[in-house]
Design an enzyme around this catalytic site. Structure first.
Site, PDB file in Angstrom:
ATOM      1  N   ASN A 116      68.139  66.337  21.595  1.00 60.59           N
ATOM      2  CA  ASN A 116      67.201  67.466  21.746  1.00 60.59           C
ATOM      3  C   ASN A 116      67.015  67.852  23.217  1.00 60.59           C
ATOM      4  OD1 ASN A 116      65.686  65.357  22.721  1.00 60.59           O
ATOM      5  ND2 ASN A 116      63.961  65.604  21.320  1.00 60.59           N
ATOM      6  N   GLU A 148      60.180  64.676  26.134  1.00 58.46           N
ATOM      7  CA  GLU A 148      60.588  65.451  24.968  1.00 58.46           C
ATOM      8  C   GLU A 148      60.444  66.948  25.254  1.00 58.46           C
ATOM      9  OE1 GLU A 148      62.158  63.866  22.963  1.00 58.46           O
ATOM     10  OE2 GLU A 148      61.207  62.067  22.168  1.00 58.46           O
ATOM     11  N   HIS A 182      66.210  65.765  25.688  1.00 58.86           N
ATOM     12  CA  HIS A 182      65.277  64.956  26.475  1.00 58.86           C
ATOM     13  C   HIS A 182      66.009  64.125  27.517  1.00 58.86           C
ATOM     14  CE1 HIS A 182      65.103  61.167  23.609  1.00 58.86           C
ATOM     15  NE2 HIS A 182      66.129  61.113  24.409  1.00 58.86           N
ATOM     16  N   ASP A 205      62.032  54.229  30.976  1.00 56.67           N
ATOM     17  CA  ASP A 205      61.054  54.273  29.895  1.00 56.67           C
ATOM     18  C   ASP A 205      61.019  52.978  29.096  1.00 56.67           C
ATOM     19  OD1 ASP A 205      63.547  54.588  28.715  1.00 56.67           O
ATOM     20  OD2 ASP A 205      63.226  56.678  28.164  1.00 56.67           O
TER      21      ASP A 205
HETATM   22  P1  PGA Z   1      72.055  57.776  23.502  1.00 61.02           P
HETATM   23  O1  PGA Z   1      70.597  58.302  23.902  1.00 61.02           O
HETATM   24  O2  PGA Z   1      72.711  57.393  24.778  1.00 61.02           O
HETATM   25  O3  PGA Z   1      71.785  56.586  22.627  1.00 61.02           O
HETATM   26  O4  PGA Z   1      72.725  58.894  22.811  1.00 61.02           O
HETATM   27  C1  PGA Z   1      70.459  59.180  24.958  1.00 61.02           C
HETATM   28  C2  PGA Z   1      68.997  59.457  25.202  1.00 61.02           C
HETATM   29  O5  PGA Z   1      68.215  59.498  24.226  1.00 61.02           O
HETATM   30  O6  PGA Z   1      68.636  59.673  26.349  1.00 61.02           O
END
Ligand code: PGA
Length: 245
Positions: free
Chosen positions: A136, A143, A138, A67
């Site tokens: 969350n 999302e 994702h 992404d």
């Molecule tokens: P993080 O993010 O590794 O910074 O916790 C994980 C994500 O949002 O996929």
């Protein structure tokens, strides 16, 4: 989903890098799916070390990132283009033409997303996808509520994601509110997947992913039916009732 529990973040990072090294050892022209965020930084550090020690050769590897924020400048320190160059690509022998990261300012985002999706197919699909998990649930920027059949597309970031990612920006207002992300179906088509979770703040979501049935409310649960997914967590992200299997 195979669960692997490591003692700490360092061991988790080493384990993930070992899986990637093994993949490239078996298939030098592997197509990797790569992730950004805080979690994979240790994995990239390990991969750089392995490269410097002559243990991995990236010269035939192709990489597709999951992404990128929409509208951000590529040279912005929080763009995923910048992140990938800094953390990995500048430090290994991957060829520039084999690096694919979603554009941050495509002229026609819809057409561009189709192009990205087709490019992955054209390269033979993803052999090994590396993932983090948002608090969350994702994966990529898919999302909660994302369709399990979704492809690469533009998505609006969830409030929770903007809040979580604001730690990297001066303020929450600066966090872009849209992104391009590979879809859940795009990710699910990867032949193998490793998904990483580290630290207390991932405890709740890890527990949900492991214990709940598949639900589009928690995008990462799509992986429960993926035949070759390894969930690698550290002790801090474990709720104690999970064991390696
Ligand atoms: P993080 O993010 O590794 O910074 O916790 C994980 C994500 O949002 O996929």
């Amino acid at each position: 989903m195979k669960i692997i529990i490591e003692d700490n973040y360092e061991n988790l990072s080493h384990k993930a890098a070992e899986v990637i090294k093994e993949q490239i050892g078996q298939k030098p022209d592997s197509v990797l799916g790569l992730a950004t965020g805080g979690t994979p930084i240790g994995t990239y550090n390990e991969l750089v070390k392995m490269y410097q020690n002559g243990e991995i050769d990236f010269s035939e590897v192709t990489a597709f990132n999951l992404d990128e924020y929409l509208g951000i400048e590529k040279k912005h320190e929080q763009s995923y283009h910048y992140y990938m160059q800094e953390k990995l690509f500048n430090k290994i022998n991957i060829k520039k033409e084999n690096i694919f990261i979603p554009e941050s300012k495509p002229k026609n985002p819809e057409e561009y997303c189709k192009w990205y999706e087709n490019k992955i197919k054209e390269k033979g699909g993803i052999d090994l996808q590396l993932l983090g998990i948002g608090s969350n649930g994702h994966i990529g920027f898919n999302e909660p509520g994302s369709d399990f059949k979704s492809k690469t597309r533009v998505i609006e970031l969830a409030k929770q994601t903007i809040e979580d990612n604001s730690r990297y920006f001066n303020s929450e207002k600066e966090v872009p509110n849209k992104a391009i992300t590979m879809g859940l179906d795009t990710i699910f088509k990867a032949k193998k997947i490793i998904i990483l979770a580290s630290g207390e703040k991932k405890k709740k979501i890890v527990k949900k992913i492991v214990n709940l049935e598949q639900t589009e409310k928690i995008p990462a649960t799509i992986l429960k039916k993926h035949p070759k997914t390894k969930l690698i967590i550290d002790k801090a992200a474990n709720t104690k009732d999970l064991v390696s299997n």
